[in-house]
Design a protein around this motif. Sequence first.
Motif, PDB file in Angstrom:
ATOM      1  N   GLU A   4       0.827  -1.209   0.000  1.00  0.00           N
ATOM      2  CA  GLU A   4       0.000   0.000   0.000  1.00  0.00           C
ATOM      3  C   GLU A   4       0.862   1.260   0.000  1.00  0.00           C
ATOM      4  O   GLU A   4       0.512   2.269  -0.619  1.00  0.00           O
ATOM      5  N   LEU A   5       2.015   1.205   0.712  1.00  0.00           N
ATOM      6  CA  LEU A   5       2.840   2.399   0.875  1.00  0.00           C
ATOM      7  C   LEU A   5       4.000   2.467  -0.117  1.00  0.00           C
ATOM      8  O   LEU A   5       4.772   3.428  -0.090  1.00  0.00           O
ATOM      9  N   ALA A   6       4.106   1.463  -0.977  1.00  0.00           N
ATOM     10  CA  ALA A   6       5.245   1.413  -1.909  1.00  0.00           C
ATOM     11  C   ALA A   6       5.308   2.646  -2.810  1.00  0.00           C
ATOM     12  O   ALA A   6       6.399   3.094  -3.181  1.00  0.00           O
ATOM     13  N   GLN A   7       4.159   3.191  -3.160  1.00  0.00           N
ATOM     14  CA  GLN A   7       4.118   4.349  -4.055  1.00  0.00           C
ATOM     15  C   GLN A   7       3.975   5.675  -3.307  1.00  0.00           C
ATOM     16  O   GLN A   7       3.818   6.720  -3.932  1.00  0.00           O
ATOM     17  N   HIS A   8       3.995   5.619  -1.980  1.00  0.00           N
ATOM     18  CA  HIS A   8       3.884   6.865  -1.213  1.00  0.00           C
ATOM     19  C   HIS A   8       5.223   7.589  -1.289  1.00  0.00           C
ATOM     20  O   HIS A   8       6.255   7.065  -0.866  1.00  0.00           O
ATOM     21  N   PRO A   9       5.240   8.813  -1.795  1.00  0.00           N
ATOM     22  CA  PRO A   9       6.516   9.481  -2.073  1.00  0.00           C
ATOM     23  C   PRO A   9       7.355   9.813  -0.846  1.00  0.00           C
ATOM     24  O   PRO A   9       8.592   9.825  -0.919  1.00  0.00           O
ATOM     25  N   GLY A  10       6.713  10.075   0.291  1.00  0.00           N
ATOM     26  CA  GLY A  10       7.467  10.563   1.448  1.00  0.00           C
ATOM     27  C   GLY A  10       7.605   9.588   2.593  1.00  0.00           C
ATOM     28  O   GLY A  10       8.201   9.919   3.629  1.00  0.00           O
ATOM     29  N   VAL A  11       7.047   8.397   2.464  1.00  0.00           N
ATOM     30  CA  VAL A  11       7.071   7.431   3.560  1.00  0.00           C
ATOM     31  C   VAL A  11       8.114   6.355   3.297  1.00  0.00           C
ATOM     32  O   VAL A  11       8.053   5.653   2.287  1.00  0.00           O
ATOM     33  N   GLU A  12       9.065   6.245   4.212  1.00  0.00           N
ATOM     34  CA  GLU A  12      10.020   5.140   4.163  1.00  0.00           C
ATOM     35  C   GLU A  12       9.378   3.921   4.834  1.00  0.00           C
ATOM     36  O   GLU A  12       8.771   4.059   5.906  1.00  0.00           O
ATOM     37  N   VAL A  13       9.491   2.777   4.212  1.00  0.00           N
ATOM     38  CA  VAL A  13       8.849   1.567   4.727  1.00  0.00           C
ATOM     39  C   VAL A  13       9.910   0.579   5.197  1.00  0.00           C
ATOM     40  O   VAL A  13      10.828   0.238   4.446  1.00  0.00           O
ATOM     41  N   VAL A  14       9.774   0.135   6.439  1.00  0.00           N
ATOM     42  CA  VAL A  14      10.632  -0.912   6.995  1.00  0.00           C
ATOM     43  C   VAL A  14       9.758  -2.149   7.181  1.00  0.00           C
ATOM     44  O   VAL A  14       8.808  -2.133   7.973  1.00  0.00           O
ATOM     45  N   LEU A  15      10.076  -3.208   6.434  1.00  0.00           N
ATOM     46  CA  LEU A  15       9.251  -4.413   6.456  1.00  0.00           C
ATOM     47  C   LEU A  15       9.911  -5.480   7.323  1.00  0.00           C
ATOM     48  O   LEU A  15      11.031  -5.914   7.058  1.00  0.00           O
ATOM     49  N   ILE A  16       9.186  -5.877   8.367  1.00  0.00           N
ATOM     50  CA  ILE A  16       9.629  -6.942   9.269  1.00  0.00           C
ATOM     51  C   ILE A  16       9.317  -8.298   8.625  1.00  0.00           C
ATOM     52  O   ILE A  16       8.191  -8.539   8.189  1.00  0.00           O
ATOM     53  N   GLY A  17      10.315  -9.178   8.564  1.00  0.00           N
ATOM     54  CA  GLY A  17      10.107 -10.486   7.947  1.00  0.00           C
ATOM     55  C   GLY A  17       9.892 -11.599   8.964  1.00  0.00           C
ATOM     56  O   GLY A  17      10.034 -11.415  10.171  1.00  0.00           O
ATOM     57  N   GLY A  18       9.558 -12.779   8.464  1.00  0.00           N
ATOM     58  CA  GLY A  18       9.329 -13.949   9.307  1.00  0.00           C
ATOM     59  C   GLY A  18       8.458 -14.939   8.570  1.00  0.00           C
ATOM     60  O   GLY A  18       8.300 -14.860   7.341  1.00  0.00           O
ATOM     61  N   ARG A  19       7.859 -15.851   9.311  1.00  0.00           N
ATOM     62  CA  ARG A  19       6.928 -16.805   8.685  1.00  0.00           C
ATOM     63  C   ARG A  19       5.616 -16.097   8.379  1.00  0.00           C
ATOM     64  O   ARG A  19       5.075 -15.405   9.243  1.00  0.00           O
ATOM     65  N   LEU A  20       5.097 -16.262   7.172  1.00  0.00           N
ATOM     66  CA  LEU A  20       3.850 -15.590   6.802  1.00  0.00           C
ATOM     67  C   LEU A  20       2.658 -16.331   7.394  1.00  0.00           C
ATOM     68  O   LEU A  20       2.398 -17.486   7.073  1.00  0.00           O
ATOM     69  N   PHE A  21       1.940 -15.629   8.254  1.00  0.00           N
ATOM     70  CA  PHE A  21       0.682 -16.147   8.797  1.00  0.00           C
ATOM     71  C   PHE A  21      -0.406 -15.741   7.803  1.00  0.00           C
ATOM     72  O   PHE A  21      -0.826 -14.585   7.762  1.00  0.00           O
ATOM     73  N   LYS A  22      -0.833 -16.689   6.991  1.00  0.00           N
ATOM     74  CA  LYS A  22      -1.677 -16.362   5.847  1.00  0.00           C
ATOM     75  C   LYS A  22      -3.054 -15.852   6.241  1.00  0.00           C
ATOM     76  O   LYS A  22      -3.661 -15.078   5.499  1.00  0.00           O
ATOM     77  N   HIS A  23      -3.545 -16.279   7.381  1.00  0.00           N
ATOM     78  CA  HIS A  23      -4.871 -15.833   7.829  1.00  0.00           C
ATOM     79  C   HIS A  23      -4.954 -14.313   7.890  1.00  0.00           C
ATOM     80  O   HIS A  23      -5.939 -13.708   7.461  1.00  0.00           O
ATOM     81  N   SER A  24      -3.897 -13.682   8.419  1.00  0.00           N
ATOM     82  CA  SER A  24      -3.888 -12.228   8.569  1.00  0.00           C
ATOM     83  C   SER A  24      -2.903 -11.544   7.631  1.00  0.00           C
ATOM     84  O   SER A  24      -2.813 -10.315   7.613  1.00  0.00           O
ATOM     85  N   VAL A  25      -2.154 -12.326   6.869  1.00  0.00           N
ATOM     86  CA  VAL A  25      -1.130 -11.825   5.950  1.00  0.00           C
ATOM     87  C   VAL A  25      -0.136 -10.943   6.702  1.00  0.00           C
ATOM     88  O   VAL A  25       0.087  -9.770   6.370  1.00  0.00           O
ATOM     89  N   VAL A  26       0.477 -11.503   7.737  1.00  0.00           N
ATOM     90  CA  VAL A  26       1.509 -10.819   8.512  1.00  0.00           C
ATOM     91  C   VAL A  26       2.627 -11.803   8.829  1.00  0.00           C
ATOM     92  O   VAL A  26       2.423 -13.026   8.830  1.00  0.00           O
ATOM     93  N   ALA A  27       3.819 -11.265   9.128  1.00  0.00           N
ATOM     94  CA  ALA A  27       4.943 -12.098   9.538  1.00  0.00           C
ATOM     95  C   ALA A  27       4.867 -12.370  11.035  1.00  0.00           C
ATOM     96  O   ALA A  27       4.583 -11.467  11.829  1.00  0.00           O
ATOM     97  N   VAL A  28       5.110 -13.606  11.414  1.00  0.00           N
ATOM     98  CA  VAL A  28       5.119 -14.001  12.818  1.00  0.00           C
ATOM     99  C   VAL A  28       6.345 -14.872  13.069  1.00  0.00           C
ATOM    100  O   VAL A  28       7.119 -15.156  12.164  1.00  0.00           O
ATOM    101  N   GLY A  29       6.501 -15.303  14.315  1.00  0.00           N
ATOM    102  CA  GLY A  29       7.578 -16.218  14.640  1.00  0.00           C
ATOM    103  C   GLY A  29       8.794 -15.545  15.240  1.00  0.00           C
ATOM    104  O   GLY A  29       8.853 -14.318  15.411  1.00  0.00           O
ATOM    105  N   ALA A  30       9.812 -16.366  15.539  1.00  0.00           N
ATOM    106  CA  ALA A  30      11.007 -15.888  16.229  1.00  0.00           C
ATOM    107  C   ALA A  30      11.766 -14.842  15.422  1.00  0.00           C
ATOM    108  O   ALA A  30      12.278 -13.860  15.981  1.00  0.00           O
ATOM    109  N   ALA A  31      11.852 -15.036  14.106  1.00  0.00           N
ATOM    110  CA  ALA A  31      12.584 -14.076  13.280  1.00  0.00           C
ATOM    111  C   ALA A  31      11.930 -12.697  13.332  1.00  0.00           C
ATOM    112  O   ALA A  31      12.622 -11.668  13.402  1.00  0.00           O
ATOM    113  N   ALA A  32      10.602 -12.671  13.300  1.00  0.00           N
ATOM    114  CA  ALA A  32       9.888 -11.388  13.371  1.00  0.00           C
ATOM    115  C   ALA A  32      10.124 -10.711  14.719  1.00  0.00           C
ATOM    116  O   ALA A  32      10.419  -9.512  14.787  1.00  0.00           O
ATOM    117  N   ILE A  33      10.015 -11.470  15.793  1.00  0.00           N
ATOM    118  CA  ILE A  33      10.174 -10.886  17.126  1.00  0.00           C
ATOM    119  C   ILE A  33      11.606 -10.398  17.344  1.00  0.00           C
ATOM    120  O   ILE A  33      11.836  -9.351  17.956  1.00  0.00           O
TER     121      ILE A  33
END
Length: 251
Positions: free
Chosen positions: A127-156
């Motif tokens: 959603e924010l990839a095309q926002h000109p002034g917002v820097e996006v930091v994406l936290i990675g991990g295992r994708l929890f598909k139900h909510s489409v978010v990263a979870v797990g030890a790597a994310a934490i």
Amino acid sequence: MLTSQRKQHLLSLLRRDGQIVAKALSQELGLSEDTIRRDLRELAAEGLVQRVHGGALPASPAAVNFTARQDLASEAKVAVGRAAARLVQPDQIVILDGGTTAVQVARHLPLDLKATVVTHSPTIAVELAQHPGVEVVLIGGRLFKHSVVAVGAAAIEAIGHVRADTYFMGVTGVHVQEGLSTGDLEEAHVKRALSRRAAETVVLASSEKLGVASPYVIASISEVSGLVVEQDVPEDVTTPYIELGLSIIRA
């Protein structure tokens, strides 16, 4: 009273009172607590109530998958998202949760805003990839598909390196006594970790999430700063949160 009638009576009481206390109800109906608890177990298995110590609360209707949530109270989520977006100040570092209400926050950030958004949601990042002034930091991990978010030890582990001004938290349940909750244990751990890395946490709370509970507790109400709610949420619903020191932002 037949079992089916008794269950309907329990659901009616839950709609009226917002909770069921098994001991008090057993005395009122002249039934054993075991009977009431059995009915509550069966209703919980059907997704109609959320059992808690001593009784039950309404189950959150928001505990469905991401696609289904996109159609749930969509106008309310747009309003809540727009109001939350107005809270973001220039040059802040904010954490934006996953979920359909958080998507609306991202969509309503002003195009001239310069800020940093940290998120564990690929959906928010896109959603924010095309926002000109917002820097996006994406936290990675295992994708929890139900909510489409990263979870797990790597994310934490990655979250531990963030220090943010505000975390906009998405939940499926907000309750004065039972706190903030969601439908997945790992997701609850990630949300708790995100909250601990922000100076303040603001909860995105469209009306279907108020006064209900989900299975996994994120935090107590006292650990957040405020709630963003719809304009027409009754004052008697928000007053208990205000009495606990929370700010209420009406969308």
